[in-house]
Motif scaffolding. Sequence first.
Motif: not given
Length: 319
Positions: A199-211
């Motif tokens: 739903r929020h790809p912008d916040l996800w792309s900047q999150s340390v959790l994405r890795d």
Amino acid sequence: MKYAVAVDIGATQTRIALGNEEGEILEIEVFPTKSFSSSDQYLEHIARLAKTFTQKHNVDIVGIGVGSPGPIDMEKGEVIKSVNLPFQRLEIVSVLKNLTGKKIAFTNDAVTAAVGEKFFGAGRGHRNLVYVTISTGIGGGVYVDDTLLLGKQGNAHEIGHIVVDSNEEITCGCGKKGHWEAYCSGTGIPKYAKLLSNRHPDLWSQSVLRDKETLTAKDIFDAYRNGDNFARLVIQGVKRYNAYGFAAITNAYDPEIITIGGSVALNNSDILLANIEKEVENYAVNTVPKIILTPLGDKIGIMGALALGLGKEPKVPLR
């Protein structure tokens, strides 16, 4: 002095202890629940430990109290179709009784914990009490007017399966949709994070959790503490769904006190319990009770099983 053996069956670990009527634990052993390939081997190990404890301390026991994740059938003394255990079925009462020669008291793990709270914890002196565990799953135990609620099979307390999302976007481990456990448990929080990442790809792309190759609830709480905006969004949602759940409990049972345990809550109480009573007020019709972390900590299941083994709770008799 009366003694009993307490068995706290968990999805991850099983705890077995010898204790007395004053709530003193003489000995305890913990082992991974998945250590055994069959339910028979698992129950045989529990029986061996029970005998070892009583022989070592040279005491006779009143009985053995057992708490286990459900669903259960209290009449048959069995776990049936468990969602979180490695065994689909556990014939607890008949097998342990045959192996040990002792009477067994058995019920759901969260109800067992509520019994522990009632007799050894913050529930002493309260006639209306709800205990909630937020761990691998979410469960609860309820006292109303000093009476433990059980239901036709002993599953009257499956509060983790209260529907908190009518959009039914996440499937619970039980196979049904929209349940509290599906969003706010240790297994549910990563699923909810996955939903929000889409739903929020912008916040996800900047999150340390994405890795993270495998996202855990701990990862999300750690990121939240470090100021990660995506993690903040996830935890805000978790807290809102928790408020829905606690409001439903307040409206249904009108308790004097709600106590909370389970690994997710115990390890993150600074986040999950912050302003919780005020948040619940937004959805509750009944007066919001005191909501606190259980003073028994991660021993609440063992203390409840001890109370059962001592025969303290008449609604869960030794048999």
